[in-house]
Write a protein that holds these residues in place. Structure first.
Motif, short mmCIF file in Angstrom:
data_model
loop_
_atom_site.label_atom_id
_atom_site.label_comp_id
_atom_site.label_asym_id
_atom_site.label_seq_id
_atom_site.Cartn_x
_atom_site.Cartn_y
_atom_site.Cartn_z
N GLY A 217 1.14 -1.31 -0.11
CA GLY A 217 -0.21 0.19 0.05
C GLY A 217 0.50 1.52 0.21
N GLN A 218 0.15 2.58 -0.06
CA GLN A 218 0.68 4.14 -0.61
C GLN A 218 1.51 3.57 1.37
N MET A 219 1.79 4.18 2.11
CA MET A 219 2.48 4.26 3.13
C MET A 219 3.68 6.09 2.82
N GLY A 220 2.82 6.78 4.05
CA GLY A 220 3.45 7.96 3.86
C GLY A 220 4.96 7.55 4.82
N THR A 221 5.70 9.36 5.56
CA THR A 221 6.32 9.31 5.60
C THR A 221 6.26 8.71 7.61
N PRO A 222 7.21 7.85 7.51
CA PRO A 222 7.40 7.77 9.53
C PRO A 222 6.90 8.51 10.89
N GLU A 223 6.21 8.46 11.24
CA GLU A 223 6.59 9.29 12.55
C GLU A 223 6.83 9.03 13.32
N ALA A 224 7.84 9.96 14.14
CA ALA A 224 8.57 9.36 14.43
C ALA A 224 8.14 9.61 16.88
N ASN A 225 7.48 10.81 16.23
CA ASN A 225 6.41 11.33 17.39
C ASN A 225 5.53 10.62 17.18
N ASP A 226 5.25 9.73 17.04
CA ASP A 226 3.69 9.40 16.71
C ASP A 226 3.56 8.36 18.38
N PRO A 227 2.67 8.55 18.60
CA PRO A 227 2.24 8.13 20.25
C PRO A 227 2.26 6.30 20.16
N LEU A 228 2.10 5.38 19.35
CA LEU A 228 2.67 4.50 19.13
C LEU A 228 3.92 3.90 19.04
N VAL A 229 4.52 4.58 18.38
CA VAL A 229 5.65 4.48 17.89
C VAL A 229 6.54 4.64 18.58
N ILE A 230 6.12 5.96 19.68
CA ILE A 230 7.21 6.23 21.17
C ILE A 230 6.81 5.43 21.85
N ALA A 231 5.53 4.45 22.03
CA ALA A 231 5.99 3.54 23.25
C ALA A 231 5.61 2.05 22.76
N MET A 232 5.70 2.16 21.21
CA MET A 232 6.79 0.49 21.23
C MET A 232 8.59 0.69 21.29
N PHE A 233 8.93 1.96 21.42
CA PHE A 233 10.95 1.72 22.03
C PHE A 233 10.01 1.57 23.11
N GLU A 234 9.61 2.21 23.88
CA GLU A 234 9.63 2.30 25.67
C GLU A 234 9.09 1.18 25.75
N GLU A 235 7.98 0.46 25.11
CA GLU A 235 7.88 -2.10 26.05
C GLU A 235 8.91 -2.43 25.28
N LYS A 236 9.32 -2.20 24.00
CA LYS A 236 10.47 -2.89 23.34
C LYS A 236 9.65 -4.00 23.32
#
Length: 432
Positions: A217-236
């Protein structure tokens, strides 16, 4: 077809008053025209002029009927006063009062009927609307259910099958790097996770790197400050919009999946912008998280041989740690067995060799050929499957060697159901 005669509520107010005037005028004028000697029908037993106001009351209710009968009586009195009617015409006041009462009763009956009819019409309209809504939703659910059946008819959402597919697709690649395996990885997640719009990105030092290595599919630019991305790096670990830890803000993603090894090193991340609505459930999320963990381990380690020797014990330990983590985090059962030949013989060697050949698809062995010690990790196996395996092992021993395990002095030194304490893993995973 709508008609005003059958639906009085739809008749314009001006037309209503016009009909009241016409019926009243006819009730006043026709008796004079056809029966001038007795225009009030006092001699005939029934006052036919009252029929006009009665029709008005039955059609338009109490108020219009009452006004019509009053206008009729006032008109008759005025005609008597100006001597237009013959002098012998009488005005029976008692009959007229009775007719007024009849008109009032008829008008009130019509009003009650109209209110009841209107209430039932509103209820019918509400029920009809609810039925149409229900019918649309039923057909939507039915079509969605049919679509699910069609999609899953030849594909069972099996954790065991998905992990076997991961090993087959990723473990056998010549170059086990994320960039060379990216398309294989995204294809696996699309197949088992029913993703519709997702991309795989490389991760270094907990930072997502552009551009994407593979996508659907057509994906946009990844957002590092997205709450889901932040939670992924925090929770591993995998995070979805259903998780409370990701509810701190509005996210453009449905799921964030880290490709993480047993040492919590993230090699890549799959960001999912769109997933089929019926797939966003706990079983699917668990499957995706476990798949991502195994892919992370496969990217970290070069060894994929499920029957390992003593030199490969560190990788076996990492696999036990992975199974232990999954058992603790996702309640996925796994078993760890240690089988040892206390007395080495040709028959014990024959049995140990057969056990290595008869390995189940996902089982991982660590085998010391010299001392005939076999460590056996059984992922996705519960107590019942472990007991079945031990029973089959006794059967194999009897069929292959003609002796039982006890007669060959082969013992099962330990039988452990994961999870266990991480500190106990190294102690248990020992070939001595």
């Amino acid at each position: 077809m709508k008609t005003h005669f059958l639906r009085p509520r739809e008749v314009p107010e001006l037309q209503i008053w016009a009909e009241v005037i016409i019926f009243t005028a006819l009730a006043l004028g026709l008796p004079i025209l056809f029966n001038a000697e007795d225009p009030f029908w006092t001699e005939g037993g029934f006052s036919w002029p009252v029929l006009g106001p009665l029709l008005v009351a039955l059609r338009y209710g109490f108020s219009k009927g009452f006004i019509s009968i009053l206008c009729l009586l006032i008109g008759q009195l005025l005609l008597l006063k100006v001597t237009i009617l013959s002098t012998q015409s009488g005005f029976n006041i008692n009959a007229m009062i009775g007719y007024i009462i009849v008109i009032m009763i008829a008008g009130e009956f019509r009003d009650v009927w109209e209110r009841t009819n209107q209430k039932q019409s509103i209820e019918l309209e509400y029920v009809t609307d609810r039925l149409e809504t229900f019918t649309r939703q039923y057909h939507l659910i039915s079509s969605s259910h049919d679509k699910i059946e069609q999609m899953l008819a030849g594909h069972t959402l099996s954790l065991r099958e998905s992990l076997q597919a991961v090993r087959t697709s990723i473990g056998h690649l010549k170059e086990r790097r994320l960039d060379s395996a990216a398309q294989k990885i995204i294809d696996l997640f699309v197949e088992y996770g029913m993703l519709e719009k997702a991309a795989l990105y490389k991760v270094e030092n907990d930072t997502i790197l552009e551009p994407s290595l593979a996508s659907i599919g057509q994906m946009g630019t990844p957002e590092a400050n997205d709450p889901l991305v932040i939670a992924m790096f925090e929770e591993k670990e995998l995070v979805s919009v259903k998780d409370e830890k990701a509810s701190s803000g509005l996210s453009k993603y449905h799921i964030a999946i880290p490709l993480i090894d047993v040492n919590n090193t993230i090699y890549g991340a799959i960001l999912v912008e769109k997933i089929q609505f019926f797939a966003l459930k706990n079983t699917t999320l668990t499957l995706l998280a476990v798949m991502a963990g195994h892919i992370g381990d496969l990217l970290r380690h070069e060894i994929t041989n499920p029957v390992m020797n003593k030199e490969e014990s560190p990788y076996f330990i990492s696999q036990v740690k992975r199974a232990n983590k999954e058992a603790k985090r996702y309640n996925i059962p796994s078993q760890l067995l240690k089988i040892k030949a206390m007395s080495i013989s040709d028959k014990s060697t024959q049995l140990m060799g057969y056990l290595n050949e008869a390995r189940r698809g996902l089982d991982i062995y660590l085998y010391d050929n010299e001392n005939q010690v076999l460590l056996l990790l059984m992922p996705l196996a519960d107590e019942l499957e472990k007991a079945g395996f031990i029973a089959r092992m006794n059967t194999w021993c009897k069929e292959r060697t003609g002796n039982t395990l006890a007669e060959l002095d082969i013992v099962i030194e330990q039988q452990v159901s994961l999870p266990v304490s991480p500190d106990d893993i190294k102690r248990m995973v020992s070939l001595s």
